[in-house]
Write a protein that holds these residues in place. Structure first.
Motif, PDB file in Angstrom:
ATOM      1  N   ASN A 210       3.902  -5.749  10.024  1.00  0.00           N
ATOM      2  CA  ASN A 210       4.435  -6.761   8.721  1.00  0.00           C
ATOM      3  C   ASN A 210       3.532  -6.221   7.782  1.00  0.00           C
ATOM      4  O   ASN A 210       3.383  -7.268   6.999  1.00  0.00           O
ATOM      5  CB  ASN A 210       4.385  -8.261   9.163  1.00  0.00           C
ATOM      6  N   ILE A 211       2.775  -5.298   7.824  1.00  0.00           N
ATOM      7  CA  ILE A 211       2.183  -4.932   6.351  1.00  0.00           C
ATOM      8  C   ILE A 211       3.127  -4.106   5.521  1.00  0.00           C
ATOM      9  O   ILE A 211       3.803  -3.383   6.013  1.00  0.00           O
ATOM     10  CB  ILE A 211       0.879  -4.015   6.916  1.00  0.00           C
ATOM     11  N   PHE A 212       3.166  -4.536   4.105  1.00  0.00           N
ATOM     12  CA  PHE A 212       4.126  -4.094   3.221  1.00  0.00           C
ATOM     13  C   PHE A 212       3.744  -2.642   3.046  1.00  0.00           C
ATOM     14  O   PHE A 212       2.780  -2.357   2.514  1.00  0.00           O
ATOM     15  CB  PHE A 212       3.742  -4.878   1.983  1.00  0.00           C
ATOM     16  N   ILE A 213       4.432  -1.810   3.166  1.00  0.00           N
ATOM     17  CA  ILE A 213       4.095  -0.220   3.207  1.00  0.00           C
ATOM     18  C   ILE A 213       5.340   0.363   2.017  1.00  0.00           C
ATOM     19  O   ILE A 213       6.559  -0.116   2.178  1.00  0.00           O
ATOM     20  CB  ILE A 213       4.172   0.504   4.420  1.00  0.00           C
ATOM     21  N   MET A 214       4.788   1.073   1.076  1.00  0.00           N
ATOM     22  CA  MET A 214       5.778   1.658   0.385  1.00  0.00           C
ATOM     23  C   MET A 214       5.483   3.316   0.089  1.00  0.00           C
ATOM     24  O   MET A 214       4.377   3.456  -0.014  1.00  0.00           O
ATOM     25  CB  MET A 214       5.511   0.889  -1.146  1.00  0.00           C
ATOM     26  N   ASP A 215       6.419   3.885   0.211  1.00  0.00           N
ATOM     27  CA  ASP A 215       6.054   5.385   0.145  1.00  0.00           C
ATOM     28  C   ASP A 215       6.023   5.837  -1.127  1.00  0.00           C
ATOM     29  O   ASP A 215       6.469   5.427  -2.199  1.00  0.00           O
ATOM     30  CB  ASP A 215       7.091   6.457   1.200  1.00  0.00           C
ATOM     31  N   GLU A 216       5.601   7.102  -1.340  1.00  0.00           N
ATOM     32  CA  GLU A 216       5.306   7.742  -2.576  1.00  0.00           C
ATOM     33  C   GLU A 216       6.877   7.781  -3.532  1.00  0.00           C
ATOM     34  O   GLU A 216       6.758   7.450  -4.848  1.00  0.00           O
ATOM     35  CB  GLU A 216       5.068   9.096  -2.539  1.00  0.00           C
ATOM     36  N   GLN A 217       7.904   8.009  -3.044  1.00  0.00           N
ATOM     37  CA  GLN A 217       9.019   8.290  -3.603  1.00  0.00           C
ATOM     38  C   GLN A 217       9.496   6.712  -4.213  1.00  0.00           C
ATOM     39  O   GLN A 217       9.769   6.674  -5.330  1.00  0.00           O
ATOM     40  CB  GLN A 217      10.055   8.375  -2.719  1.00  0.00           C
TER      41      GLN A 217
ATOM     42  N   ILE B 251       0.729  -1.334   0.184  1.00  0.00           N
ATOM     43  CA  ILE B 251      -0.105   0.155   0.017  1.00  0.00           C
ATOM     44  C   ILE B 251       0.896   1.198  -0.048  1.00  0.00           C
ATOM     45  O   ILE B 251       1.915   1.232   0.878  1.00  0.00           O
ATOM     46  CB  ILE B 251      -0.802   0.176   1.195  1.00  0.00           C
ATOM     47  N   ASN B 252       0.649   2.419  -0.859  1.00  0.00           N
ATOM     48  CA  ASN B 252       1.571   3.268  -0.995  1.00  0.00           C
ATOM     49  C   ASN B 252       0.841   4.506  -0.368  1.00  0.00           C
ATOM     50  O   ASN B 252      -0.319   4.772  -0.558  1.00  0.00           O
ATOM     51  CB  ASN B 252       1.663   3.627  -2.490  1.00  0.00           C
ATOM     52  N   ILE B 253       1.741   5.028   0.652  1.00  0.00           N
ATOM     53  CA  ILE B 253       1.266   6.243   1.623  1.00  0.00           C
ATOM     54  C   ILE B 253       2.252   7.259   1.470  1.00  0.00           C
ATOM     55  O   ILE B 253       3.283   7.064   0.917  1.00  0.00           O
ATOM     56  CB  ILE B 253       1.149   5.633   2.860  1.00  0.00           C
ATOM     57  N   PRO B 254       1.864   8.555   1.786  1.00  0.00           N
ATOM     58  CA  PRO B 254       2.429   9.585   1.749  1.00  0.00           C
ATOM     59  C   PRO B 254       3.934   9.187   2.990  1.00  0.00           C
ATOM     60  O   PRO B 254       3.720   8.580   3.640  1.00  0.00           O
ATOM     61  CB  PRO B 254       1.743  10.590   2.626  1.00  0.00           C
ATOM     62  N   LYS B 255       5.015   9.696   2.217  1.00  0.00           N
ATOM     63  CA  LYS B 255       6.485   9.568   3.090  1.00  0.00           C
ATOM     64  C   LYS B 255       6.170   9.941   4.459  1.00  0.00           C
ATOM     65  O   LYS B 255       5.848  11.084   4.667  1.00  0.00           O
ATOM     66  CB  LYS B 255       7.613  10.015   2.320  1.00  0.00           C
ATOM     67  N   ASN B 256       6.664   9.263   5.503  1.00  0.00           N
ATOM     68  CA  ASN B 256       6.761   9.945   6.963  1.00  0.00           C
ATOM     69  C   ASN B 256       5.386   9.861   7.449  1.00  0.00           C
ATOM     70  O   ASN B 256       5.124  10.340   8.675  1.00  0.00           O
ATOM     71  CB  ASN B 256       7.732  11.059   7.063  1.00  0.00           C
ATOM     72  N   LEU B 257       4.257   9.444   6.739  1.00  0.00           N
ATOM     73  CA  LEU B 257       3.018   9.247   7.698  1.00  0.00           C
ATOM     74  C   LEU B 257       2.942   8.511   8.759  1.00  0.00           C
ATOM     75  O   LEU B 257       3.479   7.169   8.943  1.00  0.00           O
ATOM     76  CB  LEU B 257       1.872   8.784   6.703  1.00  0.00           C
ATOM     77  N   PRO B 258       2.605   9.151   9.969  1.00  0.00           N
ATOM     78  CA  PRO B 258       2.763   8.163  11.338  1.00  0.00           C
ATOM     79  C   PRO B 258       2.387   6.861  11.009  1.00  0.00           C
ATOM     80  O   PRO B 258       2.852   5.722  11.930  1.00  0.00           O
ATOM     81  CB  PRO B 258       2.047   8.984  12.242  1.00  0.00           C
ATOM     82  N   ALA B 259       1.190   6.751  10.605  1.00  0.00           N
ATOM     83  CA  ALA B 259       0.394   5.111  10.387  1.00  0.00           C
ATOM     84  C   ALA B 259       1.479   4.335   9.677  1.00  0.00           C
ATOM     85  O   ALA B 259       1.346   3.054   9.968  1.00  0.00           O
ATOM     86  CB  ALA B 259      -0.620   5.410   9.724  1.00  0.00           C
ATOM     87  N   GLY B 260       2.385   4.663   8.877  1.00  0.00           N
ATOM     88  CA  GLY B 260       3.213   3.948   8.257  1.00  0.00           C
ATOM     89  C   GLY B 260       4.185   3.168   9.216  1.00  0.00           C
ATOM     90  O   GLY B 260       4.401   1.747   8.923  1.00  0.00           O
ATOM     91  N   GLU B 261       4.682   3.625  10.284  1.00  0.00           N
ATOM     92  CA  GLU B 261       5.498   3.012  11.471  1.00  0.00           C
ATOM     93  C   GLU B 261       4.822   1.827  11.957  1.00  0.00           C
ATOM     94  O   GLU B 261       5.208   0.594  12.306  1.00  0.00           O
ATOM     95  CB  GLU B 261       6.223   3.921  12.320  1.00  0.00           C
ATOM     96  N   ILE B 262       3.519   2.235  12.408  1.00  0.00           N
ATOM     97  CA  ILE B 262       2.545   1.399  12.924  1.00  0.00           C
ATOM     98  C   ILE B 262       2.300   0.140  12.292  1.00  0.00           C
ATOM     99  O   ILE B 262       2.381  -1.026  12.639  1.00  0.00           O
ATOM    100  CB  ILE B 262       1.363   1.875  13.210  1.00  0.00           C
ATOM    101  N   LEU B 263       1.924   0.321  10.885  1.00  0.00           N
ATOM    102  CA  LEU B 263       1.499  -0.778  10.217  1.00  0.00           C
ATOM    103  C   LEU B 263       2.778  -1.611   9.612  1.00  0.00           C
ATOM    104  O   LEU B 263       2.862  -2.977   9.584  1.00  0.00           O
ATOM    105  CB  LEU B 263       1.006  -0.220   8.762  1.00  0.00           C
ATOM    106  N   ALA B 264       4.290  -0.856   9.418  1.00  0.00           N
ATOM    107  CA  ALA B 264       5.208  -1.778   9.311  1.00  0.00           C
ATOM    108  C   ALA B 264       5.596  -2.733  10.403  1.00  0.00           C
ATOM    109  O   ALA B 264       6.069  -3.891  10.081  1.00  0.00           O
ATOM    110  CB  ALA B 264       6.322  -0.693   9.010  1.00  0.00           C
TER     111      ALA B 264
END
Length: 302
Positions: free
Chosen positions: A19-26, A3-16
């Motif tokens: 073990n949820i596959f997170i990819m930032d916009e870059q 799932i692609n989300i804005p870079k540094n979005l706080p939810a990203g660290e929680i989901l990572a």
């Protein structure tokens, strides 16, 4: 798939950490793939918690999903920092020329007001009108579902005698629709609201399908026959602790709230609640992404 989300979005660290596959916009920009573009209009006061809840459910799919966050320009939320909104959110004017495969419109703690009394109602109706030509399918949650029923189908809400809060049993009344493919005939789901909509009016409307309901909490899942709108009157996205957080917050504020029904083990608010609706939530969101977004959206918007 990620799932692609804005870079540094706080939810990203929680989901990572889950073990949820997170990819930032870059990083996503280097992928030679057509992701699904999903817009989330977040009307909930504690936006970071809602972001995490929705992104968790959107991640459970083999489809690559690119998520953008939208906030109202006509009302500034008091429960989130302006820096968070400026960094991760966009206004309608910034995205109104874009087209999206799917959109989610969340609930909001304004249901005791008439729709026209809500500060951002005019802006919301402009957005809902825009979705008719710029979004393939829209999922509306809780008050967002009531707003959609009112704006698109002329079905108003009505006040309940007391707040409906707790975890309730529901039954499928139309198991043939793809939204609930693979779902159990009975399932649990949380509610937290002061208003409801008429099941009779939904059944009588030529453009709507009642998918699931509850004898204790009323109509739950409503689908438009053109697959454009999915309306969920409860909160499948809630974590196990969300109703408890609301209850203890209201207790601390001296509001003497009703204890959520069938929520705390042994009705003891000091006990940790269990998430008993997770599987249904994941399946409904995955089915929506697959059958109502991915299989309905054009490969290239014109």
């Amino acid at each position: 798939m990620p799932i692609n989300i804005p870079k540094n979005l706080p939810a990203g660290e929680i989901l990572a950490n889950e073990n949820i596959f997170i990819m930032d916009e870059q990083r996503a920009s280097t992928q030679d793939i057509r992701p699904l573009n999903i817009l989330v209009l977040n009307l909930m006061p504690e936006k970071e918690r809602t972001e995490t809840q929705l992104l968790r459910l959107l991640s459970n799919s083999p489809l690559q999903v690119n998520v953008e966050l939208l906030h109202t320009a006509s009302y500034a939320s008091k429960n989130v920092s302006q820096s968070h909104l400026q960094q991760f959110y966009k206004s309608f004017n910034q995205i109104k020329n874009n087209r999206y495969d799917g959109m989610i419109i969340t609930g909001a703690p304004v249901e005791q007001l008439k729709f026209e009394e809500v500060y951002y109602w005019k802006e919301l109706t402009e957005i809902m009108e825009w979705t008719k030509t710029h979004v393939t399918s829209v999922m509306h949650i809780c008050w967002g579902a009531q707003a959609a029923l009112y704006y698109h189908y002329g079905i108003d809400k009505f006040k309940l005698s007391e707040k409906r809060t707790g975890v309730f049993q529901h039954q499928l009344v139309n198991s043939d629709v793809q939204l609930v493919r693979g779902c159990d005939d009975e399932f649990l789901a949380p509610h937290s609201r002061f208003t409801d909509v008429s099941e009779e009016e939904i059944l009588a409307h030529d453009d709507l399908i009642l998918v699931s309901t509850s004898k204790d909490s009323g109509p739950f899942t409503i689908l438009s026959k053109d697959k454009k709108h999915v309306m969920v009157t409860g909160h499948l996205e809630y974590d196990a602790t969300t109703l408890g957080i609301e209850y203890h917050r209201d207790m601390d504020n001296g509001l003497q709230p009703e204890m959520p029904i069938d929520y705390f083990p042994d009705n003891d608010p000091n006990e940790k609640p269990l998430n008993r609706w997770r599987s249904h939530a994941y399946l409904v969101f995955s089915n929506w992404l697959n059958y109502y977004v991915y299989q309905e959206t054009p490969f290239s918007w014109k």
